[in-house]
Write an enzyme that holds these catalytic residues in place. Structure first.
Site, PDB file in Angstrom:
ATOM      1  N   TYR A  82     102.029 -11.804 -36.775  1.00 46.61           N
ATOM      2  CA  TYR A  82     102.333 -12.001 -38.198  1.00 46.61           C
ATOM      3  C   TYR A  82     103.223 -13.232 -38.304  1.00 46.61           C
ATOM      4  O   TYR A  82     104.089 -13.436 -37.445  1.00 46.61           O
ATOM      5  CB  TYR A  82     103.052 -10.754 -38.734  1.00 46.61           C
ATOM      6  CG  TYR A  82     103.069 -10.646 -40.233  1.00 46.61           C
ATOM      7  CD1 TYR A  82     101.895 -10.481 -40.953  1.00 46.61           C
ATOM      8  CD2 TYR A  82     104.276 -10.704 -40.932  1.00 46.61           C
ATOM      9  CE1 TYR A  82     101.914 -10.385 -42.331  1.00 46.61           C
ATOM     10  CE2 TYR A  82     104.308 -10.602 -42.317  1.00 46.61           C
ATOM     11  CZ  TYR A  82     103.129 -10.450 -43.012  1.00 46.61           C
ATOM     12  OH  TYR A  82     103.145 -10.345 -44.379  1.00 46.61           O
ATOM     13  N   ASN A 167     102.347  -4.145 -52.091  1.00 46.18           N
ATOM     14  CA  ASN A 167     100.967  -3.866 -52.510  1.00 46.18           C
ATOM     15  C   ASN A 167     100.720  -4.024 -54.018  1.00 46.18           C
ATOM     16  O   ASN A 167      99.840  -4.801 -54.403  1.00 46.18           O
ATOM     17  CB  ASN A 167     100.528  -2.506 -51.966  1.00 46.18           C
ATOM     18  CG  ASN A 167     100.435  -2.548 -50.443  1.00 46.18           C
ATOM     19  OD1 ASN A 167     100.147  -3.593 -49.874  1.00 46.18           O
ATOM     20  ND2 ASN A 167     100.692  -1.441 -49.779  1.00 46.18           N
ATOM     21  N   ALA A 195      96.082   0.807 -50.284  1.00 43.01           N
ATOM     22  CA  ALA A 195      97.152   0.864 -51.285  1.00 43.01           C
ATOM     23  C   ALA A 195      97.018  -0.313 -52.252  1.00 43.01           C
ATOM     24  O   ALA A 195      97.212  -0.157 -53.464  1.00 43.01           O
ATOM     25  CB  ALA A 195      98.511   0.857 -50.596  1.00 43.01           C
ATOM     26  N   ARG A 216      84.347   2.303 -47.396  1.00 43.87           N
ATOM     27  CA  ARG A 216      83.486   2.700 -46.272  1.00 43.87           C
ATOM     28  C   ARG A 216      82.995   4.132 -46.500  1.00 43.87           C
ATOM     29  O   ARG A 216      83.720   4.959 -47.062  1.00 43.87           O
ATOM     30  CB  ARG A 216      84.273   2.639 -44.965  1.00 43.87           C
ATOM     31  CG  ARG A 216      84.636   1.221 -44.615  1.00 43.87           C
ATOM     32  CD  ARG A 216      84.996   1.083 -43.167  1.00 43.87           C
ATOM     33  NE  ARG A 216      86.284   1.686 -42.826  1.00 43.87           N
ATOM     34  CZ  ARG A 216      86.785   1.671 -41.606  1.00 43.87           C
ATOM     35  NH1 ARG A 216      86.103   1.129 -40.606  1.00 43.87           N
ATOM     36  NH2 ARG A 216      87.965   2.204 -41.352  1.00 43.87           N
ATOM     37  N   ARG A 218      82.095   7.959 -45.641  1.00 41.95           N
ATOM     38  CA  ARG A 218      82.881   8.954 -44.901  1.00 41.95           C
ATOM     39  C   ARG A 218      82.417  10.330 -45.315  1.00 41.95           C
ATOM     40  O   ARG A 218      81.805  10.483 -46.395  1.00 41.95           O
ATOM     41  CB  ARG A 218      84.374   8.782 -45.192  1.00 41.95           C
ATOM     42  CG  ARG A 218      84.757   9.113 -46.649  1.00 41.95           C
ATOM     43  CD  ARG A 218      86.079   8.520 -47.060  1.00 41.95           C
ATOM     44  NE  ARG A 218      86.007   7.063 -47.051  1.00 41.95           N
ATOM     45  CZ  ARG A 218      86.949   6.284 -46.527  1.00 41.95           C
ATOM     46  NH1 ARG A 218      88.057   6.796 -46.053  1.00 41.95           N
ATOM     47  NH2 ARG A 218      86.804   4.978 -46.528  1.00 41.95           N
ATOM     48  N   TYR A 288      92.890 -11.404 -48.802  1.00 45.49           N
ATOM     49  CA  TYR A 288      94.310 -11.072 -48.604  1.00 45.49           C
ATOM     50  C   TYR A 288      94.526 -10.178 -47.389  1.00 45.49           C
ATOM     51  O   TYR A 288      95.662  -9.950 -46.964  1.00 45.49           O
ATOM     52  CB  TYR A 288      94.896 -10.419 -49.866  1.00 45.49           C
ATOM     53  CG  TYR A 288      94.346  -9.032 -50.155  1.00 45.49           C
ATOM     54  CD1 TYR A 288      93.162  -8.869 -50.858  1.00 45.49           C
ATOM     55  CD2 TYR A 288      95.007  -7.892 -49.705  1.00 45.49           C
ATOM     56  CE1 TYR A 288      92.656  -7.599 -51.112  1.00 45.49           C
ATOM     57  CE2 TYR A 288      94.508  -6.618 -49.956  1.00 45.49           C
ATOM     58  CZ  TYR A 288      93.333  -6.484 -50.658  1.00 45.49           C
ATOM     59  OH  TYR A 288      92.832  -5.221 -50.893  1.00 45.49           O
ATOM     60  N   GLY A 289      93.460  -9.630 -46.828  1.00 49.09           N
ATOM     61  CA  GLY A 289      93.590  -8.779 -45.639  1.00 49.09           C
ATOM     62  C   GLY A 289      92.423  -9.023 -44.708  1.00 49.09           C
ATOM     63  O   GLY A 289      91.424  -9.665 -45.090  1.00 49.09           O
ATOM     64  N   PHE A 313      95.422 -15.306 -50.207  1.00 51.83           N
ATOM     65  CA  PHE A 313      96.661 -14.993 -50.927  1.00 51.83           C
ATOM     66  C   PHE A 313      97.607 -14.274 -49.980  1.00 51.83           C
ATOM     67  O   PHE A 313      97.205 -13.367 -49.235  1.00 51.83           O
ATOM     68  CB  PHE A 313      96.395 -14.097 -52.154  1.00 51.83           C
ATOM     69  CG  PHE A 313      97.684 -13.714 -52.834  1.00 51.83           C
ATOM     70  CD1 PHE A 313      98.346 -14.631 -53.639  1.00 51.83           C
ATOM     71  CD2 PHE A 313      98.269 -12.474 -52.619  1.00 51.83           C
ATOM     72  CE1 PHE A 313      99.566 -14.314 -54.227  1.00 51.83           C
ATOM     73  CE2 PHE A 313      99.492 -12.146 -53.210  1.00 51.83           C
ATOM     74  CZ  PHE A 313     100.135 -13.073 -54.013  1.00 51.83           C
TER      75      PHE A 313
HETATM   76  N1  LIG Z   1      98.117 -11.009 -48.180  1.00 50.31           N
HETATM   77  C1  LIG Z   1      99.054 -10.248 -48.722  1.00 50.31           C
HETATM   78  O1  LIG Z   1      99.979 -10.684 -49.390  1.00 50.31           O
HETATM   79  C2  LIG Z   1      98.968  -8.784 -48.502  1.00 50.31           C
HETATM   80  C3  LIG Z   1      99.761  -7.897 -49.211  1.00 50.31           C
HETATM   81  C4  LIG Z   1      99.567  -6.531 -49.021  1.00 50.31           C
HETATM   82  C5  LIG Z   1      98.645  -6.091 -48.102  1.00 50.31           C
HETATM   83  N2  LIG Z   1      97.933  -7.005 -47.387  1.00 50.31           N
HETATM   84  C6  LIG Z   1      96.912  -6.619 -46.438  1.00 50.31           C
HETATM   85  O2  LIG Z   1      95.978  -5.843 -47.129  1.00 50.31           O
HETATM   86  C7  LIG Z   1      95.397  -4.915 -46.249  1.00 50.31           C
HETATM   87  C8  LIG Z   1      95.545  -3.520 -46.841  1.00 50.31           C
HETATM   88  O3  LIG Z   1      96.919  -3.202 -46.888  1.00 50.31           O
HETATM   89  P1  LIG Z   1      97.359  -1.775 -47.465  1.00 50.31           P
HETATM   90  O4  LIG Z   1      98.797  -1.601 -47.245  1.00 50.31           O
HETATM   91  O5  LIG Z   1      96.807  -1.642 -48.823  1.00 50.31           O
HETATM   92  O6  LIG Z   1      96.547  -0.876 -46.459  1.00 50.31           O
HETATM   93  P2  LIG Z   1      96.371   0.692 -46.349  1.00 50.31           P
HETATM   94  O7  LIG Z   1      96.778   1.365 -47.587  1.00 50.31           O
HETATM   95  O8  LIG Z   1      96.940   1.078 -45.043  1.00 50.31           O
HETATM   96  O9  LIG Z   1      94.772   0.809 -46.257  1.00 50.31           O
HETATM   97  C9  LIG Z   1      94.047   0.215 -45.229  1.00 50.31           C
HETATM   98  C10 LIG Z   1      92.663  -0.093 -45.768  1.00 50.31           C
HETATM   99  O10 LIG Z   1      91.920  -0.784 -44.787  1.00 50.31           O
HETATM  100  C11 LIG Z   1      90.649  -0.136 -44.619  1.00 50.31           C
HETATM  101  N3  LIG Z   1      90.212  -0.335 -43.252  1.00 50.31           N
HETATM  102  C12 LIG Z   1      90.869  -0.034 -42.116  1.00 50.31           C
HETATM  103  N4  LIG Z   1      90.139  -0.411 -41.052  1.00 50.31           N
HETATM  104  C13 LIG Z   1      88.992  -0.944 -41.543  1.00 50.31           C
HETATM  105  C14 LIG Z   1      87.818  -1.517 -40.947  1.00 50.31           C
HETATM  106  N5  LIG Z   1      87.705  -1.616 -39.625  1.00 50.31           N
HETATM  107  N6  LIG Z   1      86.849  -1.952 -41.765  1.00 50.31           N
HETATM  108  C15 LIG Z   1      86.949  -1.846 -43.105  1.00 50.31           C
HETATM  109  N7  LIG Z   1      88.040  -1.335 -43.727  1.00 50.31           N
HETATM  110  C16 LIG Z   1      89.032  -0.893 -42.947  1.00 50.31           C
HETATM  111  C17 LIG Z   1      90.935   1.309 -44.923  1.00 50.31           C
HETATM  112  O11 LIG Z   1      89.730   1.936 -45.259  1.00 50.31           O
HETATM  113  P3  LIG Z   1      89.263   3.328 -44.581  1.00 50.31           P
HETATM  114  O12 LIG Z   1      89.920   4.393 -45.394  1.00 50.31           O
HETATM  115  O13 LIG Z   1      87.802   3.257 -44.723  1.00 50.31           O
HETATM  116  O14 LIG Z   1      89.750   3.286 -43.150  1.00 50.31           O
HETATM  117  C18 LIG Z   1      91.864   1.155 -46.132  1.00 50.31           C
HETATM  118  O15 LIG Z   1      91.111   0.883 -47.281  1.00 50.31           O
HETATM  119  C19 LIG Z   1      96.100  -5.104 -44.912  1.00 50.31           C
HETATM  120  O16 LIG Z   1      95.343  -6.006 -44.137  1.00 50.31           O
HETATM  121  C20 LIG Z   1      97.391  -5.742 -45.312  1.00 50.31           C
HETATM  122  O17 LIG Z   1      98.001  -6.477 -44.272  1.00 50.31           O
HETATM  123  C21 LIG Z   1      98.066  -8.328 -47.571  1.00 50.31           C
END
Ligand SMILES: NC(=O)c1ccc[n+]([C@@H]2O[C@H](COP(=O)([O-])OP(=O)(O)OC[C@H]3O[C@@H](n4cnc5c(N)ncnc54)[C@H](OP(=O)(O)O)[C@@H]3O)[C@@H](O)[C@H]2O)c1
Length: 388
Positions: A82, A167, A195, A216, A218, A288-289, A313
């Site tokens: 990171y 988030n 989230a 996905r 499930r 963003y992810g 982003f």
């Molecule tokens: N760029 C930014 O500023 C920013 C800000 C916030 C978050 N993020 C990023 O956004 C992402 C989500 O964060 P979050 O906190 O919302 O996560 P979270 O609530 O932990 O949820 C994770 C998500 O990723 C999905 N996922 C996990 N493994 C996967 C795979 N192999 N293929 C497809 N989907 C998969 C999960 O779906 P399933 O239920 O199907 O496993 C779930 O929808 C992360 O990468 C995080 O680092 C980025």
């Protein structure tokens, strides 16, 4: 002032990192922190370090954490993958230099130095920036590292407060900053049950926008559909369905003449490419992810013929490049939506951190939670709740 000889918080050291080295300028506040001294798999490299907070400096505050989430980015940070890398230091009196995990959370001010303005004991604060370490019971920090949450009151839960800056803020910015959306316009997103995705659905709903939500497949898909619909999701579709040819006519029917100008990509890989295919002229594809850890291919035809564009982003960059007032205004908007019950807490699971529990117990619970936090098909955001 406490003498170093009178202090022995570690009953059974777990590693050299846990050995206590206390300075003579410690306060009487006992603290423990989830720390790492090397990058690696979080459940393997994290350990507990117990220490006393330093004596209060005039410009510092002492805070007691109340709740803090385990976000994917926090885990990436411990893995060394990171961009924000808190330095390893001996500031907490550890034998080896360590960094404290966690980036966001809510805490209570328990003491404020004589030069500190704008905070009083009992105020609830959030972190002003990432990288300060929130997986700990207490911290001594410059007052500039924390901020009040505008409009915080009893209608805003600790979980809301602990999770607002990453988030929901990301969802807010992505919906507002990339393209002008009109009431009734559609956006499409993958990782819709994340989230961030849950916030996107609710903010879009509150602002009169419609969402096409990709998740996905499930076994309990119907349950997930019901939940996302209850948040305001317009349509829900699986990744597999999205990649089928016949889906094109289904989406056309859903859009009913409306243009799709924004796609939000949490996942990467093939699914991210699919989102791009549905964008209309001048559409913006925002990544963003990268949850699938797969690169995405950029399709040539929509680039050439529809002039779609690809963007990234990162909320930390947004925070660094925008004023405190702009961030405050966004947080105030989000708090308003919470009070209007238009923005719910994310689906979450409590990870109890009992301040006086044996450290082995806390560490075991934490390691299980951090593993759950990075495993797919999870049961919700893992959130540390600090109980006295
Ligand atoms: N760029 C930014 O500023 C920013 C800000 C916030 C978050 N993020 C990023 O956004 C992402 C989500 O964060 P979050 O906190 O919302 O996560 P979270 O609530 O932990 O949820 C994770 C998500 O990723 C999905 N996922 C996990 N493994 C996967 C795979 N192999 N293929 C497809 N989907 C998969 C999960 O779906 P399933 O239920 O199907 O496993 C779930 O929808 C992360 O990468 C995080 O680092 C980025």
């Amino acid at each position: 002032m406490l003498s170093t000889r009178s202090i022995n918080l570690v009953t059974r050291p777990l590693s050299a990192v846990n050995a206590i080295r206390l300075s003579s300028s410690s306060s009487k506040i006992q603290a423990s922190a989830m720390v790492y001294s090397n990058y690696g798999k979080p459940s393997e490299v994290l350990s507990i370090h117990k220490h006393y907070l330093p004596e209060l400096k005039p410009e510092d505050v002492h805070i007691r954490f109340l709740a803090a989430p385990i976000n994917p980015a926090d885990c990436n940070q411990v893995e060394g993958a990171y961009p924000i890398k808190p330095p390893f230091t001996n500031a907490l009196g550890s034998h080896d230099p360590v960094a404290v995990g966690g980036n966001e959370g809510v805490a209570e001010i328990i003491a404020a130095g004589e030069q500190v303005k704008g905070f009083k004991v009992g105020d609830k604060v959030i972190m002003a920036n990432a990288g300060k370490g929130t997986w700990r019971t207490h911290a001594a920090l410059p007052a500039t590292d924390v901020q009040l949450l505008p409009g915080f009151n009893q209608d805003v839960s600790l979980v809301h407060a602990a999770t607002l800056t990453v988030n929901p803020s990301t969802a807010y910015r992505m919906l507002k900053d990339f393209t002008l959306l009109q009431q009734g316009d559609f956006i499409i997103q993958n990782g819709a049950n994340s989230a961030v995705g849950q916030s996107v659905i609710q903010l879009a709903n509150a602002w009169g926008l419609k969402t096409i939500n990709v998740v996905r497949d499930r076994p309990n898909l119907d349950e997930l559909r019901q939940y996302l619909t209850s948040l305001g999701a317009t349509h829900i579709i699986t990744e597999e369905e999205l990649s089928k040819r016949e889906t094109r006519s289904k989406l056309k029917e859903w859009l009913n003449g409306r243009k799709l100008r924004l796609a939000l990509n949490c996942v990467g890989g093939k699914n991210a490419t699919e989102l791009g295919r549905y964008l209309d002229h001048e559409g913006k594809h925002v990544t963003y992810g990268a949850m699938a850890k797969q690169p995405m291919q950029v399709p040539a035809a929509p680039l050439i013929f529809k002039n779609i564009s690809f963007h990234g982003f990162w909320v930390s960059r947004w925070t660094d490049t925008h004023s405190a007032q702009e961030r405050e205004s966004m947080l105030a908007d989000l708090i308003d939506l919470i009070k209007q019950k238009k923005l719910k807490e994310p689906i979450w699971e409590k990870v109890s951190w009992k301040v006086n529990a044996p450290e082995e117990e806390t560490l075991k619970t934490f390691r299980e939670a951090v593993d759950k936090g990075i495993t797919g098909y999870g049961k919700g955001k893992q959130i540390l709740v600090f109980d006295e």
